[in-house]
Scaffold this motif. Structure first.
Motif, PDB file in Angstrom:
ATOM      1  N   ALA A   1     -87.417 -28.989   9.300  1.00  0.00           N
ATOM      2  CA  ALA A   1     -88.236 -30.184   9.541  1.00  0.00           C
ATOM      3  C   ALA A   1     -89.629 -29.830   9.985  1.00  0.00           C
ATOM      4  O   ALA A   1     -89.860 -28.880  10.695  1.00  0.00           O
ATOM      5  N   ILE A   2     -90.509 -30.682   9.499  1.00  0.00           N
ATOM      6  CA  ILE A   2     -91.814 -30.819  10.114  1.00  0.00           C
ATOM      7  C   ILE A   2     -91.638 -32.009  11.042  1.00  0.00           C
ATOM      8  O   ILE A   2     -91.137 -33.034  10.626  1.00  0.00           O
ATOM      9  N   ALA A   3     -91.994 -31.925  12.280  1.00  0.00           N
ATOM     10  CA  ALA A   3     -91.708 -33.002  13.231  1.00  0.00           C
ATOM     11  C   ALA A   3     -92.309 -34.313  12.749  1.00  0.00           C
ATOM     12  O   ALA A   3     -93.470 -34.371  12.372  1.00  0.00           O
ATOM     13  N   ALA A   4     -91.505 -35.363  12.778  1.00  0.00           N
ATOM     14  CA  ALA A   4     -91.956 -36.659  12.273  1.00  0.00           C
ATOM     15  C   ALA A   4     -93.156 -37.168  13.032  1.00  0.00           C
ATOM     16  O   ALA A   4     -94.050 -37.785  12.474  1.00  0.00           O
ATOM     17  N   SER A   5     -93.209 -36.900  14.308  1.00  0.00           N
ATOM     18  CA  SER A   5     -94.330 -37.391  15.113  1.00  0.00           C
ATOM     19  C   SER A   5     -95.628 -36.721  14.749  1.00  0.00           C
ATOM     20  O   SER A   5     -96.713 -37.243  15.014  1.00  0.00           O
ATOM     21  N   ALA A   6     -95.537 -35.533  14.095  1.00  0.00           N
ATOM     22  CA  ALA A   6     -96.744 -34.798  13.737  1.00  0.00           C
ATOM     23  C   ALA A   6     -97.039 -34.888  12.252  1.00  0.00           C
ATOM     24  O   ALA A   6     -97.851 -34.154  11.728  1.00  0.00           O
ATOM     25  N   PHE A   7     -96.378 -35.798  11.560  1.00  0.00           N
ATOM     26  CA  PHE A   7     -96.502 -35.881  10.103  1.00  0.00           C
ATOM     27  C   PHE A   7     -97.922 -36.243   9.682  1.00  0.00           C
ATOM     28  O   PHE A   7     -98.449 -37.277  10.061  1.00  0.00           O
ATOM     29  N   ASP A   8     -98.562 -35.358   8.910  1.00  0.00           N
ATOM     30  CA  ASP A   8     -99.888 -35.606   8.346  1.00  0.00           C
ATOM     31  C   ASP A   8     -99.944 -34.842   7.030  1.00  0.00           C
ATOM     32  O   ASP A   8    -100.062 -33.620   7.001  1.00  0.00           O
ATOM     33  N   ILE A   9     -99.867 -35.603   5.927  1.00  0.00           N
ATOM     34  CA  ILE A   9     -99.782 -34.977   4.602  1.00  0.00           C
ATOM     35  C   ILE A   9    -101.026 -34.186   4.244  1.00  0.00           C
ATOM     36  O   ILE A   9    -100.998 -33.320   3.374  1.00  0.00           O
TER      37      ILE A   9
ATOM     38  N   ALA B   1     -96.472 -23.710   2.575  1.00  0.00           N
ATOM     39  CA  ALA B   1     -95.020 -23.682   2.732  1.00  0.00           C
ATOM     40  C   ALA B   1     -94.493 -25.045   3.166  1.00  0.00           C
ATOM     41  O   ALA B   1     -93.455 -25.520   2.685  1.00  0.00           O
ATOM     42  N   GLU B   2     -95.207 -25.671   4.101  1.00  0.00           N
ATOM     43  CA  GLU B   2     -94.794 -26.998   4.555  1.00  0.00           C
ATOM     44  C   GLU B   2     -94.876 -28.017   3.420  1.00  0.00           C
ATOM     45  O   GLU B   2     -93.999 -28.880   3.286  1.00  0.00           O
ATOM     46  N   ARG B   3     -95.935 -27.895   2.592  1.00  0.00           N
ATOM     47  CA  ARG B   3     -96.087 -28.840   1.488  1.00  0.00           C
ATOM     48  C   ARG B   3     -94.958 -28.668   0.475  1.00  0.00           C
ATOM     49  O   ARG B   3     -94.425 -29.659  -0.043  1.00  0.00           O
ATOM     50  N   GLU B   4     -94.588 -27.426   0.183  1.00  0.00           N
ATOM     51  CA  GLU B   4     -93.485 -27.185  -0.746  1.00  0.00           C
ATOM     52  C   GLU B   4     -92.178 -27.730  -0.187  1.00  0.00           C
ATOM     53  O   GLU B   4     -91.377 -28.333  -0.906  1.00  0.00           O
ATOM     54  N   ALA B   5     -91.966 -27.552   1.114  1.00  0.00           N
ATOM     55  CA  ALA B   5     -90.754 -28.064   1.748  1.00  0.00           C
ATOM     56  C   ALA B   5     -90.739 -29.592   1.705  1.00  0.00           C
ATOM     57  O   ALA B   5     -89.710 -30.223   1.450  1.00  0.00           O
ATOM     58  N   PHE B   6     -91.900 -30.139   1.946  1.00  0.00           N
ATOM     59  CA  PHE B   6     -92.014 -31.606   1.927  1.00  0.00           C
ATOM     60  C   PHE B   6     -91.696 -32.159   0.537  1.00  0.00           C
ATOM     61  O   PHE B   6     -90.926 -33.108   0.380  1.00  0.00           O
ATOM     62  N   ARG B   7     -92.280 -31.540  -0.497  1.00  0.00           N
ATOM     63  CA  ARG B   7     -92.038 -31.983  -1.860  1.00  0.00           C
ATOM     64  C   ARG B   7     -90.563 -31.883  -2.218  1.00  0.00           C
ATOM     65  O   ARG B   7     -89.997 -32.779  -2.871  1.00  0.00           O
TER      66      ARG B   7
END
Length: 256
Positions: free
Chosen positions: A21-29, A35-41
């Motif tokens: 997870a990327i913490a939901a409270s810190a979500f900023d696309i 790496a985070e973007r690939e995980a998000f996708r």
């Protein structure tokens, strides 16, 4: 943008389900590492594959919103093009305050159950507001009995004037049972209206022309049923309860 909002909701939902997870409270696309973007996708895709109905719901919501906005814009354009015929036909009957700051136009049929249901609400609106002018347009579309009643009403306006018409309109809107020439004659006589003169006028070219204008206007405004109302630049199709009409009148006044 509706689709952008929908995608953001999908992304947030997917993100909340992510195991890495990327913490939901810190979500900023816009502030992700590669790496985070690939995980998000990957999480978004997995979430969509598991919940395809969410895409359909969002798409339908956007479609409905766009259809509604297009209808409102189209109605405003139709009203503007036909304004003279809507508001300035001297043969139309007028209720309420003739100098009111709000003009409400109603297309009605005496055989229409929803018109009869709307009648007390419309009357209450006129009485309690005190600053509304109501224009009534006869629009008989429910068979021979409604045409007979509509012709009789138009002829009454021509023969005996606006006040006589209003009395007849009130009675017809509250009447139950079949409409016939005999019942109309009895009703007119009870209201001290010259029934013979009205009946003689019913099939006149003048009555035919007035109804023809109303039919054409309804077609131009894309009105196919009753009751139907024109209020400001809005078309209100079908029955509306009193509280809804009050809200719309207030909105029209506020947005002038």
């Amino acid at each position: 943008m509706p689709f952008a909002k929908a995608f953001a909701r999908l992304g947030a939902a997917a993100l909340l389900t992510a195991s890495t997870a990327i913490a939901a409270s810190a979500f900023d696309i816009t502030d992700m590492t590669d790496a985070e973007r690939e995980a998000f996708r990957a999480e978004v895709r997995a979430y969509i594959m598991e919940n395809p109905e969410m895409i359909m719901e969002e798409a339908y919501e956007v479609y409905q919103q766009r259809q509604s906005e297009a209808q409102v814009a189209n109605d405003a354009d139709l009203i503007a093009k036909s304004a003279d015929v809507i508001y300035d036909d001297e043969n139309d009957a007028v209720y309420g305050n003739p100098d009111g700051d709000i003009v409400l136009v109603e297309f009605t049929d005496y055989r229409c159950g929803y018109c009869k249901k709307a009648y007390p609400d419309v009357q209450a609106l006129l009485e309690k507001d005190g600053n509304i002018k109501l224009i009534v347009k006869e629009f008989p579309i429910l068979g021979e009995a409604s045409i007979l009643a509509g012709r009789f009403a138009v002829a009454t306006k021509l023969v005996a004037g606006n006040e006589a018409y209003l009395k007849l309109h009130d009675e017809l809107m509250q009447a139950r049972g079949d409409v016939s020439e005999g019942s109309l004659r009895r009703l007119a006589n009870g209201l001290e209206i010259d029934a013979d003169a009205v009946i003689a006028q019913m099939e006149s070219d003048e009555v035919t022309a007035i109804l023809a204008r109303n039919y054409q206007l309804a077609q131009d405004l894309q009105i196919s049923g009753t009751p139907a109302f024109v209020l400001g630049d809005q078309m209100l199709r079908g029955y509306l309860p009193y509280d809804a009409m009050v809200e719309i009148v207030a909105e029209v006044r506020k947005n002038r």
